[in-house]
Design a protein around this motif. Structure first.
Motif, PDB file in Angstrom:
ATOM      1  N   UNK A   1      11.782   6.417  10.534  1.00 22.96           N
ATOM      2  CA  UNK A   1      11.133   7.288   9.557  1.00 22.96           C
ATOM      3  C   UNK A   1      11.113   6.566   8.226  1.00 22.96           C
ATOM      4  N   UNK A   2       9.942   6.404   7.663  1.00 24.70           N
ATOM      5  CA  UNK A   2       9.816   5.764   6.352  1.00 24.70           C
ATOM      6  C   UNK A   2       9.901   6.851   5.293  1.00 24.70           C
ATOM      7  N   UNK A   3      10.870   6.741   4.428  1.00 29.07           N
ATOM      8  CA  UNK A   3      11.058   7.706   3.341  1.00 29.07           C
ATOM      9  C   UNK A   3      10.308   7.199   2.102  1.00 29.07           C
ATOM     10  N   UNK A   4       9.617   8.084   1.440  1.00 32.18           N
ATOM     11  CA  UNK A   4       8.833   7.715   0.254  1.00 32.18           C
ATOM     12  C   UNK A   4       9.079   8.724  -0.868  1.00 32.18           C
ATOM     13  N   UNK A   5      10.276   8.727  -1.431  1.00 28.57           N
ATOM     14  CA  UNK A   5      10.605   9.750  -2.430  1.00 28.57           C
ATOM     15  C   UNK A   5       9.800   9.665  -3.727  1.00 28.57           C
ATOM     16  N   UNK A   6       9.170   8.545  -3.985  1.00 28.60           N
ATOM     17  CA  UNK A   6       8.432   8.388  -5.248  1.00 28.60           C
ATOM     18  C   UNK A   6       6.926   8.511  -5.082  1.00 28.60           C
ATOM     19  N   UNK A   7       6.457   8.693  -3.869  1.00 25.21           N
ATOM     20  CA  UNK A   7       5.033   8.582  -3.582  1.00 25.21           C
ATOM     21  C   UNK A   7       4.156   9.557  -4.376  1.00 25.21           C
ATOM     22  N   UNK A   8       4.675  10.705  -4.732  1.00 22.99           N
ATOM     23  CA  UNK A   8       3.858  11.691  -5.447  1.00 22.99           C
ATOM     24  C   UNK A   8       4.125  11.708  -6.956  1.00 22.99           C
TER      25      UNK A   8
ATOM     26  N   UNK B   1       0.844  -1.170   0.000  1.00 18.97           N
ATOM     27  CA  UNK B   1       0.000   0.000   0.000  1.00 18.97           C
ATOM     28  C   UNK B   1       0.892   1.237   0.000  1.00 18.97           C
ATOM     29  N   UNK B   2       0.642   2.147  -0.901  1.00 16.70           N
ATOM     30  CA  UNK B   2       1.501   3.332  -1.007  1.00 16.70           C
ATOM     31  C   UNK B   2       0.749   4.626  -0.700  1.00 16.70           C
ATOM     32  N   UNK B   3      -0.401   4.515  -0.066  1.00 14.40           N
ATOM     33  CA  UNK B   3      -1.133   5.729   0.314  1.00 14.40           C
ATOM     34  C   UNK B   3      -0.420   6.414   1.474  1.00 14.40           C
ATOM     35  N   UNK B   4      -0.323   7.740   1.454  1.00 12.17           N
ATOM     36  CA  UNK B   4       0.348   8.456   2.546  1.00 12.17           C
ATOM     37  C   UNK B   4      -0.196   8.100   3.927  1.00 12.17           C
ATOM     38  N   UNK B   5      -1.520   7.935   4.057  1.00  8.25           N
ATOM     39  CA  UNK B   5      -2.115   7.601   5.357  1.00  8.25           C
ATOM     40  C   UNK B   5      -1.617   6.242   5.854  1.00  8.25           C
ATOM     41  N   UNK B   6      -1.471   5.294   4.949  1.00 15.89           N
ATOM     42  CA  UNK B   6      -0.969   3.970   5.329  1.00 15.89           C
ATOM     43  C   UNK B   6       0.486   4.056   5.768  1.00 15.89           C
ATOM     44  N   UNK B   7       1.290   4.786   5.021  1.00 14.82           N
ATOM     45  CA  UNK B   7       2.711   4.933   5.352  1.00 14.82           C
ATOM     46  C   UNK B   7       2.866   5.562   6.730  1.00 14.82           C
ATOM     47  N   UNK B   8       2.105   6.607   7.009  1.00  8.71           N
ATOM     48  CA  UNK B   8       2.170   7.259   8.321  1.00  8.71           C
ATOM     49  C   UNK B   8       1.737   6.325   9.437  1.00  8.71           C
ATOM     50  N   UNK B   9       0.677   5.551   9.198  1.00  7.80           N
ATOM     51  CA  UNK B   9       0.203   4.601  10.202  1.00  7.80           C
ATOM     52  C   UNK B   9       1.234   3.501  10.434  1.00  7.80           C
ATOM     53  N   UNK B  10       1.851   3.024   9.371  1.00  7.54           N
ATOM     54  CA  UNK B  10       2.861   1.974   9.494  1.00  7.54           C
ATOM     55  C   UNK B  10       4.085   2.503  10.247  1.00  7.54           C
ATOM     56  N   UNK B  11       4.477   3.725   9.952  1.00  5.98           N
ATOM     57  CA  UNK B  11       5.607   4.344  10.636  1.00  5.98           C
ATOM     58  C   UNK B  11       5.314   4.470  12.136  1.00  5.98           C
TER      59      UNK B  11
ATOM     60  N   UNK C   1       3.231   2.624  13.874  1.00  8.39           N
ATOM     61  CA  UNK C   1       3.240   1.274  14.421  1.00  8.39           C
ATOM     62  C   UNK C   1       4.669   0.799  14.647  1.00  8.39           C
ATOM     63  N   UNK C   2       5.554   1.060  13.697  1.00  9.38           N
ATOM     64  CA  UNK C   2       6.946   0.632  13.818  1.00  9.38           C
ATOM     65  C   UNK C   2       7.623   1.298  15.008  1.00  9.38           C
ATOM     66  N   UNK C   3       7.259   2.527  15.273  1.00  5.40           N
ATOM     67  CA  UNK C   3       7.839   3.236  16.413  1.00  5.40           C
ATOM     68  C   UNK C   3       7.226   2.800  17.747  1.00  5.40           C
ATOM     69  N   UNK C   4       6.062   2.179  17.702  1.00  6.27           N
ATOM     70  CA  UNK C   4       5.431   1.663  18.916  1.00  6.27           C
ATOM     71  C   UNK C   4       5.762   0.193  19.168  1.00  6.27           C
ATOM     72  N   UNK C   5       6.038  -0.552  18.110  1.00  2.00           N
ATOM     73  CA  UNK C   5       6.137  -2.003  18.225  1.00  2.00           C
ATOM     74  C   UNK C   5       7.542  -2.574  18.092  1.00  2.00           C
ATOM     75  N   UNK C   6       8.544  -1.738  18.065  1.00  2.00           N
ATOM     76  CA  UNK C   6       9.915  -2.241  17.960  1.00  2.00           C
ATOM     77  C   UNK C   6      10.724  -1.764  19.152  1.00  2.00           C
ATOM     78  N   UNK C   7      11.747  -2.526  19.488  1.00  2.00           N
ATOM     79  CA  UNK C   7      12.617  -2.146  20.600  1.00  2.00           C
ATOM     80  C   UNK C   7      13.211  -0.760  20.365  1.00  2.00           C
TER      81      UNK C   7
ATOM     82  N   UNK D   1      10.527   1.784  20.975  1.00  2.80           N
ATOM     83  CA  UNK D   1      10.139   1.869  22.379  1.00  2.80           C
ATOM     84  C   UNK D   1      11.205   2.539  23.238  1.00  2.80           C
ATOM     85  N   UNK D   2      12.468   2.272  22.936  1.00  3.75           N
ATOM     86  CA  UNK D   2      13.542   2.867  23.739  1.00  3.75           C
ATOM     87  C   UNK D   2      13.871   4.276  23.275  1.00  3.75           C
ATOM     88  N   UNK D   3      13.283   4.680  22.173  1.00  2.08           N
ATOM     89  CA  UNK D   3      13.492   6.018  21.608  1.00  2.08           C
ATOM     90  C   UNK D   3      14.947   6.279  21.227  1.00  2.08           C
ATOM     91  N   UNK D   4      15.723   5.166  21.055  1.00  2.84           N
ATOM     92  CA  UNK D   4      17.119   5.319  20.617  1.00  2.84           C
ATOM     93  C   UNK D   4      17.172   6.015  19.261  1.00  2.84           C
TER      94      UNK D   4
END
Length: 95
Positions: free
Chosen positions: A29-36, A1-11, A13-19, A22-25
């Motif tokens: 950030x998901x980069x999408x240089x071709x999305x537009x 899925x390449x919709x901006x809303x999906x990318x933001x939601x996935x990003x 989730x990744x920041x909530x669901x990964x070590x 969670x540790x804020x190390x």
């Protein structure tokens, strides 16, 4: 899925669901240089960068030989993109 809303939601989730998230190390950030860009513009950019599109697959339902169906949404976008870019599509289609 390449919709901006999906990318933001996935990003998020990744920041909530990964070590790392969670540790804020590191904030992921998901980069999408071709999305537009249109599919034609993406194809032309790839050609300029030396992409061999014969080695790529977009199909959601390829056959056992790896050939594209030519009917799924992804194939239809690819076919349209190559046509609009004025570039021969090297994709083998089974239908």
């Amino acid at each position: 899925d390449c919709r901006p809303a999906f990318i933001l939601a996935f990003e998020k989730m990744a920041n909530l669901a990964t070590k790392t998230g969670l540790t804020k190390e590191i904030k992921l950030k998901i980069e999408t240089p071709l999305i537009h860009l249109s599919k034609a513009k993406i194809i032309k950019t790839g050609i300029k960068l030396g992409v061999d599109y014969a080695l790529t697959l977009s199909c959601y339902d390829p056959d056992e030989k790896g050939r594209s169906c030519g009917r799924c949404d992804s194939c239809l976008h690819r076919i349209k993109g190559f046509k609009e870019a004025g570039i021969c599509d090297p994709t083998p289609y089974y239908l």
